[in-house]
Design a protein around this motif. Structure first.
Motif, PDB file in Angstrom:
ATOM      1  N   THR A 133       0.819  -1.211   0.000  1.00  0.00           N
ATOM      2  CA  THR A 133       0.000   0.000   0.000  1.00  0.00           C
ATOM      3  C   THR A 133       0.854   1.262   0.000  1.00  0.00           C
ATOM      4  N   ALA A 134       2.160   1.134   0.267  1.00  0.00           N
ATOM      5  CA  ALA A 134       3.030   2.313   0.287  1.00  0.00           C
ATOM      6  C   ALA A 134       3.145   2.950  -1.093  1.00  0.00           C
ATOM      7  N   SER A 135       2.951   2.160  -2.140  1.00  0.00           N
ATOM      8  CA  SER A 135       3.038   2.708  -3.504  1.00  0.00           C
ATOM      9  C   SER A 135       1.742   3.358  -3.953  1.00  0.00           C
ATOM     10  N   MET A 136       0.691   3.261  -3.142  1.00  0.00           N
ATOM     11  CA  MET A 136      -0.585   3.883  -3.487  1.00  0.00           C
ATOM     12  C   MET A 136      -0.641   5.294  -2.933  1.00  0.00           C
ATOM     13  N   GLU A 137      -1.614   6.034  -3.348  1.00  0.00           N
ATOM     14  CA  GLU A 137      -1.763   7.407  -2.889  1.00  0.00           C
ATOM     15  C   GLU A 137      -3.234   7.709  -2.598  1.00  0.00           C
ATOM     16  N   SER A 141       6.362  11.119  12.020  1.00  0.00           N
ATOM     17  CA  SER A 141       7.455  10.467  11.286  1.00  0.00           C
ATOM     18  C   SER A 141       8.447   9.808  12.242  1.00  0.00           C
ATOM     19  N   ASN A 142       8.802  10.499  13.326  1.00  0.00           N
ATOM     20  CA  ASN A 142       9.742   9.925  14.296  1.00  0.00           C
ATOM     21  C   ASN A 142       9.166   8.679  14.970  1.00  0.00           C
ATOM     22  N   ALA A 144       6.826   6.698  13.773  1.00  0.00           N
ATOM     23  CA  ALA A 144       6.728   5.621  12.784  1.00  0.00           C
ATOM     24  C   ALA A 144       8.078   4.966  12.557  1.00  0.00           C
ATOM     25  N   THR A 145       9.145   5.761  12.609  1.00  0.00           N
ATOM     26  CA  THR A 145      10.487   5.208  12.431  1.00  0.00           C
ATOM     27  C   THR A 145      10.853   4.259  13.572  1.00  0.00           C
ATOM     28  N   ILE A 146      10.438   4.598  14.789  1.00  0.00           N
ATOM     29  CA  ILE A 146      10.783   3.777  15.958  1.00  0.00           C
ATOM     30  C   ILE A 146       9.892   2.548  16.060  1.00  0.00           C
ATOM     31  N   PHE A 147       8.589   2.719  15.875  1.00  0.00           N
ATOM     32  CA  PHE A 147       7.654   1.615  16.096  1.00  0.00           C
ATOM     33  C   PHE A 147       7.424   0.765  14.855  1.00  0.00           C
ATOM     34  N   GLY A 148       7.726   1.274  13.682  1.00  0.00           N
ATOM     35  CA  GLY A 148       7.484   0.519  12.456  1.00  0.00           C
ATOM     36  C   GLY A 148       8.065  -0.888  12.471  1.00  0.00           C
ATOM     37  N   PRO A 149       9.387  -1.029  12.744  1.00  0.00           N
ATOM     38  CA  PRO A 149       9.984  -2.373  12.746  1.00  0.00           C
ATOM     39  C   PRO A 149       9.438  -3.284  13.841  1.00  0.00           C
ATOM     40  N   ASN A 150       8.856  -2.721  14.908  1.00  0.00           N
ATOM     41  CA  ASN A 150       8.290  -3.548  15.970  1.00  0.00           C
ATOM     42  C   ASN A 150       6.878  -4.023  15.642  1.00  0.00           C
ATOM     43  N   ILE A 151       6.155  -3.275  14.802  1.00  0.00           N
ATOM     44  CA  ILE A 151       4.774  -3.623  14.470  1.00  0.00           C
ATOM     45  C   ILE A 151       4.696  -4.443  13.190  1.00  0.00           C
ATOM     46  N   LEU A 152       5.487  -4.074  12.201  1.00  0.00           N
ATOM     47  CA  LEU A 152       5.539  -4.798  10.933  1.00  0.00           C
ATOM     48  C   LEU A 152       6.843  -5.574  10.875  1.00  0.00           C
ATOM     49  N   GLN A 153       6.782  -6.867  11.105  1.00  0.00           N
ATOM     50  CA  GLN A 153       7.965  -7.716  11.124  1.00  0.00           C
ATOM     51  C   GLN A 153       7.845  -8.779  10.040  1.00  0.00           C
ATOM     52  N   ALA A 155      11.626   2.133   4.294  1.00  0.00           N
ATOM     53  CA  ALA A 155      10.887   3.349   3.941  1.00  0.00           C
ATOM     54  C   ALA A 155       9.398   3.076   3.816  1.00  0.00           C
ATOM     55  N   ALA A 156       9.046   1.905   3.266  1.00  0.00           N
ATOM     56  CA  ALA A 156       7.630   1.566   3.108  1.00  0.00           C
ATOM     57  C   ALA A 156       6.962   1.363   4.469  1.00  0.00           C
ATOM     58  N   ILE A 157       7.671   0.725   5.402  1.00  0.00           N
ATOM     59  CA  ILE A 157       7.114   0.489   6.734  1.00  0.00           C
ATOM     60  C   ILE A 157       6.832   1.817   7.425  1.00  0.00           C
ATOM     61  N   ILE A 158       7.771   2.751   7.332  1.00  0.00           N
ATOM     62  CA  ILE A 158       7.589   4.054   7.972  1.00  0.00           C
ATOM     63  C   ILE A 158       6.390   4.784   7.378  1.00  0.00           C
ATOM     64  N   LEU A 159       6.277   4.753   6.055  1.00  0.00           N
ATOM     65  CA  LEU A 159       5.176   5.442   5.393  1.00  0.00           C
ATOM     66  C   LEU A 159       3.829   4.832   5.778  1.00  0.00           C
TER      67      LEU A 159
END
Length: 459
Positions: A278-282, A338-339, A341-350, A368-372
């Protein structure tokens, strides 16, 4: 109808909603048929089977919190709460017995002649006094709730069904030991109880109360010793209270550790590729796809993610400095969406389980996709967890084909719950969606005539 929260739907409706969302996602996302091959003797397993397997796994209940599946954490919390209630009930019962015995002795001493030895008193000498309700009835309401199931709601009268609907919420079927093996699973017509682990809710509440103005929350280091102590206390099943004496940074580190150590990540790995696509969608297309993917989550994952996103949104709202009523400056925590999402992204999307090979490795595109994706979830969480009127109609149409006997009850509950005026703070619909609020006359007509449901929804 108007948009309703996802968790307000009944268990049966959520199961139907999952089927509809899965069907629509196959046309929206470029990830094949949303099925993944599983290596080993078990062969391939569809994403529907993988998601349903969360509710079929069984483990011995223990007070452990870290490093176990989310549904088991919630089961442990529930068992601990039931134990607390049983202890309180036992204490009340003992006090009632003691009070009854004391009253009996006082009456006996009052009526016995002075100076005579105690002897048995024949029946009928003392007037009977009613014992307390607790003493007479040792069964609690929690034990009585299972006496009648709302799965057979269509066999009840209107008044009885409304009474049961008001008094009884279904427990998640994975936590309900009453369901016998070998029988077809009956989904409840009531909403599933709210499922958020005790540790997640308490960590979020602590930071919301004491840490929203803490600069660098989630980035500043913590005390490993204190965090380990808190972790061990939760793992032992202790009732840990986080107050103002606890360091905000320690609690923040504890929350991150819990999410990171979950063997089944908050967003199941079976949906990892779908969420990243979904990161490539808008715009509206991206939000619509994210909403359908959220509808696929098991209830415990959905509720916990909703609580976490609400918390992260509140933290981000205090990122910038502000001015108090007396003109003093209130410092911001500097944690923007943004901050966070950068910290929690890798913990939520594994993509891989903790400890597996290459579990910590991630290419730049995925990162980058996880953060977005997590940014969009934080920014639009209120709307994403709402079910539109159009989707509710699709659910009812599908249930009219598969379970027509339940439609009467579901329609009655929906239209009785519709307020006369729309709430001012209700979340706005997704872009491209329209919010409809029908008049009471239209609702009555819809309730009395369900022919509109006899339509094919393409599933």
């Amino acid at each position: 109808m108007q948009p309703v929260p996802l968790h307000s739907l009944s268990e049966l409706e959520r199961a139907s909603l999952r089927e509809i969302a899965l069907f629509q996602l196959r046309e929206k996302l470029p990830v094949g048929d949303l099925s993944l091959a599983k290596a080993g003797s078990k062969g391939s397993k569809s994403i529907r089977q993988k998601l349903e397997s969360f509710s079929k796994e069984k483990k011995d209940c223990s007070p452990q919190t870290f490093g176990i599946p989310l549904f088991q954490v919630i089961a442990n919390d529930r068992a601990y709460k039931q134990l607390q209630e049983a202890v309180k009930k036992s204490r009340r019962f003992c006090l009632e017995v003691e009070a009854t015995v004391t009253r009996f002795r006082a009456q006996r001493q009052k009526r016995s002649p002075m100076g005579r030895s105690c002897r048995l008193v024949p029946c009928g000498v003392f007037p009977e006094e009613p014992l307390s309700p607790t003493f007479l009835d040792s069964s609690s309401w929690s034990q009585r709730r299972g006496a009648m199931s709302v799965d057979s709601i269509t066999d009840l009268s209107d008044n009885t069904s409304k009474l049961l609907e008001a008094l009884q919420l279904s427990h998640p079927h994975e936590l309900d030991p009453r369901r016998s093996l070998g029988k077809k699973k009956m989904l409840s017509l009531n909403p599933i109880t709210w499922q958020v682990p005790r540790i997640v809710d308490r960590c979020c509440k602590h930071i919301e109360t004491h840490g929203l103005q803490t600069v660098g929350i989630f980035r500043v280091g913590s005390s490993k010793k204190r965090v380990q102590q808190l972790r061990e206390e939760f793992d032992r099943g202790l009732d840990v209270f986080l107050d103002e004496h606890q360091s905000v940074h320690d609690v923040a580190a504890l929350l991150k550790e819990f999410l990171r150590d979950m063997p089944d990540s908050l967003i199941p790995r079976e949906l990892y590729a779908a969420f990243l696509s979904t990161a490539s969608m808008e715009g509206p297309a991206q939000l619509a796809a994210l909403q359908l993917l959220l509808f696929l989550l098991p209830p415990c994952h959905s509720d916990t993610l909703h609580r976490l996103l609400r918390f992260l949104s509140e933290v981000a709202r205090h990122a910038e400095s502000s001015w108090g009523p007396d003109g003093q400056e209130i410092p911001g925590n500097k944690m923007t969406v943004s901050n966070l999402a950068t910290i929690f992204g890798p913990n939520i999307l594994q993509k891989e389980k903790p400890g597996e090979k290459d579990a910590g490795a991630m290419n730049f595109e995925d990162s980058a996709a996880i953060i977005l994706v997590l940014q969009r979830l934080i920014e639009h969480y209120q709307t994403l967890f709402m079910v539109s009127p159009e989707m509710q109609r699709d659910v009812l149409r599908r249930l009219f084909q598969t379970d027509p006997d339940v439609i009467d009850h579901l329609l009655r509950r929906k239209f009785n719950a519709v307020p006369s005026t729309e709430s001012e703070d209700a979340p706005s619909p997704l872009p491209g969606q329209t919010r409809t609020l029908e008049s009471s006359s239209v609702s009555s007509e819809l309730y009395s005539n369900v022919s509109f449901l006899n339509l094919d929804v393409g599933i």
